[in-house]
Design an enzyme around this catalytic site. Structure first.
Site, mmCIF file in Angstrom:
data_model
loop_
_atom_site.group_PDB
_atom_site.id
_atom_site.type_symbol
_atom_site.label_atom_id
_atom_site.label_comp_id
_atom_site.label_asym_id
_atom_site.label_seq_id
_atom_site.Cartn_x
_atom_site.Cartn_y
_atom_site.Cartn_z
ATOM 1 C CG MET A 16 4.123 -1.434 -3.501
ATOM 2 S SD MET A 16 3.244 -1.753 -1.972
ATOM 3 C CE MET A 16 4.571 -1.765 -0.797
ATOM 4 C CG LEU B 180 10.980 3.606 -8.306
ATOM 5 C CD1 LEU B 180 11.089 3.847 -9.816
ATOM 6 C CD2 LEU B 180 10.424 2.213 -8.038
ATOM 7 C CG HIS B 181 15.389 0.747 -3.466
ATOM 8 N ND1 HIS B 181 15.694 -0.446 -4.084
ATOM 9 C CD2 HIS B 181 14.365 0.472 -2.617
ATOM 10 C CE1 HIS B 181 14.922 -1.396 -3.624
ATOM 11 N NE2 HIS B 181 14.086 -0.878 -2.747
ATOM 12 N N GLY C 298 17.646 -1.323 -6.112
ATOM 13 C CA GLY C 298 17.093 -2.681 -6.241
ATOM 14 C C GLY C 298 16.023 -2.717 -7.315
ATOM 15 C CG HIS C 299 12.335 -0.543 -6.761
ATOM 16 N ND1 HIS C 299 12.505 0.340 -5.722
ATOM 17 C CD2 HIS C 299 11.355 -1.376 -6.374
ATOM 18 C CE1 HIS C 299 11.648 0.047 -4.742
ATOM 19 N NE2 HIS C 299 10.940 -0.996 -5.119
ATOM 20 C CE LYS D 222 14.120 -6.615 1.466
ATOM 21 N NZ LYS D 222 12.816 -6.097 1.539
ATOM 22 C CG ASP D 223 9.654 -8.449 -1.345
ATOM 23 O OD1 ASP D 223 9.323 -8.147 -0.194
ATOM 24 O OD2 ASP D 223 10.221 -7.646 -2.114
HETATM 25 P P1 AMP Z 1 8.246 -2.997 -3.717
HETATM 26 O O1 AMP Z 1 8.227 -1.638 -4.309
HETATM 27 O O2 AMP Z 1 8.903 -3.059 -2.369
HETATM 28 O O3 AMP Z 1 6.911 -3.677 -3.764
HETATM 29 O O4 AMP Z 1 9.200 -3.862 -4.645
HETATM 30 C C1 AMP Z 1 8.950 -3.973 -6.024
HETATM 31 C C2 AMP Z 1 9.802 -5.081 -6.570
HETATM 32 O O5 AMP Z 1 11.179 -4.803 -6.349
HETATM 33 C C3 AMP Z 1 9.523 -6.426 -5.891
HETATM 34 O O6 AMP Z 1 9.540 -7.460 -6.856
HETATM 35 C C4 AMP Z 1 10.659 -6.536 -4.924
HETATM 36 O O7 AMP Z 1 10.992 -7.876 -4.606
HETATM 37 C C5 AMP Z 1 11.784 -5.886 -5.696
HETATM 38 N N1 AMP Z 1 12.845 -5.443 -4.788
HETATM 39 C C6 AMP Z 1 12.697 -4.705 -3.663
HETATM 40 N N2 AMP Z 1 13.887 -4.543 -3.055
HETATM 41 C C7 AMP Z 1 14.805 -5.189 -3.810
HETATM 42 C C8 AMP Z 1 16.208 -5.401 -3.704
HETATM 43 N N3 AMP Z 1 16.919 -4.919 -2.686
HETATM 44 N N4 AMP Z 1 16.818 -6.127 -4.663
HETATM 45 C C9 AMP Z 1 16.107 -6.627 -5.709
HETATM 46 N N5 AMP Z 1 14.776 -6.471 -5.856
HETATM 47 C C10 AMP Z 1 14.134 -5.762 -4.924
#
Ligand code: AMP
Length: 278
Positions: free
Chosen positions: A32, A35-36, A38-39, A150-151
Site C-alpha cells: 500500500m 515504503l519502508h 520492511g517492504h 508481519k501480517d
Molecule cells: P502494506 O503496505 O502494509 O500492505 O505491506 C505490504 C507488504 O509488506 C505486506 O506483505 C506486509 O506484510 C509486508 N510488510 C509490512 N511491514 C513489514 C515488515 N516490518 N517486515 C516485513 N514485511 C513487512
C-alpha cells in the site's frame, strides 16, 4: 527508477516487454506504499528469486471500514519510487477506478485462516484483501509473490486463496523487519507521537515474555498476562493476544506443533499488530 504504470493494460505490456528482453521469471510485491525497509526486504527477496520485480502500490479502499484510516493513510508515491530505485523494474500504481471500475460487483469471500483474530475486529478486512490480492495477481501473473510475516494471518489467507483459486504463483512469506528496539516496521508507525512510539516498543518485548511463559505454563495464562502487561505499558486498547497453531491458526491448549503468538493493540488511534513464532 522503476517504470511507472497505472493501468492493467500498461502493466501487462511492460511485463511482456521484460519477458521479451530475456527476463521470464517475474516476482511481485504487493504493497500500500509509504515504503519502508520492511517492504524493501520483500523486494530484495523477490530480486533474489526472479529475473524482474514488479511492486504494486495501491491503498485498497475495500479493506478499510468507514471509520478506519483510508483517507489519512500516507501516500508518498514519489518517495516510494526513489526508495525502490533500480531494485524494482515496474511499479504498478493504479487509481481506485482502475481496480474497481464503475459497477464493480465481484468480491471474494474467505473462510479458513481468516476466521477470528483480525476478523473479530475488522470483519470486512480479509474479503477486501483477498479480492485485491487476487486481482493484482491476475493482472500481473507473477511466478512468485512476496508477503510479510508481519501480517501473519493475511499471509495464510493469501496462501489459501492462491491454492484454492489454483493461481500459478508461489506465495513466499518473508520474516518481519524490526527497529532496534524490536518494533515491527509499519507504515502506520508514522502516526505515533514520540511518547506513543516508546509505548509501541513494548509490544514485541511483551510478546517475547509471553512466549517464555507459554513454554512452562498454561497458554491462556500467558495470553492473559500479556494483555495485562500491554494495558500497564500504556496501550489504550488491546484487541487480542492469542497463541494459535502456526499453520491453521486453530485454537490450541498445548505446544505440540509449531505455534504462533499474534497480537493487536491500539495506542490512541493507531492500531498495531505483531506476531512471533512460539
Ligand atoms: P502494506 O503496505 O502494509 O500492505 O505491506 C505490504 C507488504 O509488506 C505486506 O506483505 C506486509 O506484510 C509486508 N510488510 C509490512 N511491514 C513489514 C515488515 N516490518 N517486515 C516485513 N514485511 C513487512
Amino acid at each position: 527508477m522503476p517504470k511507472l504504470v497505472t493501468t492493467i493494460a500498461d502493466l501487462r505490456e511492460a511485463l511482456a516487454a521484460l519477458k521479451a528482453a530475456g527476463k521470464p521469471r517475474i516476482g511481485m510485491v504487493p504493497t500500500m506504499g509509504a515504503l519502508h525497509q520492511g517492504h524493501l526486504s520483500l523486494v530484495q527477496q523477490a530480486r533474489g528469486r526472479a529475473d524482474a520485480v514488479v511492486v504494486s502500490i495501491f491503498v485498497n479502499p475495500t479493506q478499510f471500514a468507514p471509520h478506519e484510516d483510508f483517507d489519512a493513510y500516507p501516500r508518498t508515491l514519489d518517495a516510494d519510487l526513489e526508495k525502490l530505485g533500480p531494485q524494482a523494474d515496474i511499479v504498478f500504481a493504479p487509481a481506485v477506478r482502475e481496480m474497481y471500475p464503475d459497477g464493480h460487483a465481484t468480491s471474494l469471500s474467505v473462510a479458513g485462516p481468516s476466521a477470528g483474530l483480525e476478523t473479530d475486529f475488522r470483519p470486512h478486512f480479509f474479503s477486501g484483501v483477498a479480492t485485491v490480492v487476487a486481482k493484482l495477481l491476475i493482472a500481473a501473473l507473477p511466478d512468485i509473490a512476496m508477503f510479510g510475516e508481519k501480517d501473519y494471518q493475511q499471509l495464510l489467507v493469501v496462501k489459501r486463496l492462491a491454492h484454492d483459486l489454483a493461481l500459478p504463483v508461489e506465495i513466499v512469506g518473508v520474516p518481519t523487519l524490526r527497529e532496534a528496539d524490536g518494533l515491527a516496521l509499519s507504515s502506520r508507525n508514522a502516526y505515533l507521537s514520540a511518547d506513543e512510539r516508546k509505548i509501541a516498543g513494548e509490544l514485541n518485548v511483551i510478546l517475547k515474555r509471553a512466549i517464555a511463559r507459554a513454554r512452562g505454563e498454561d497458554l491462556r495464562a500467558a495470553e492473559a498476562e500479556a494483555i495485562e502487561a500491554l494495558w500497564a505499558a500504556g496501550f489504550s486498547h488491546v484487541d487480542y493476544v492469542a497463541i494459535r497453531d502456526a499453520e491453521s491458526l486453530d485454537h490450541i491448549t498445548r505446544l505440540e506443533r509449531p505455534a504462533r503468538i499474534l497480537a493487536a493493540a491500539k495506542i490512541g488511534k493507531t492500531r498495531l499488530i505483531d506476531n512471533m513464532a512460539v
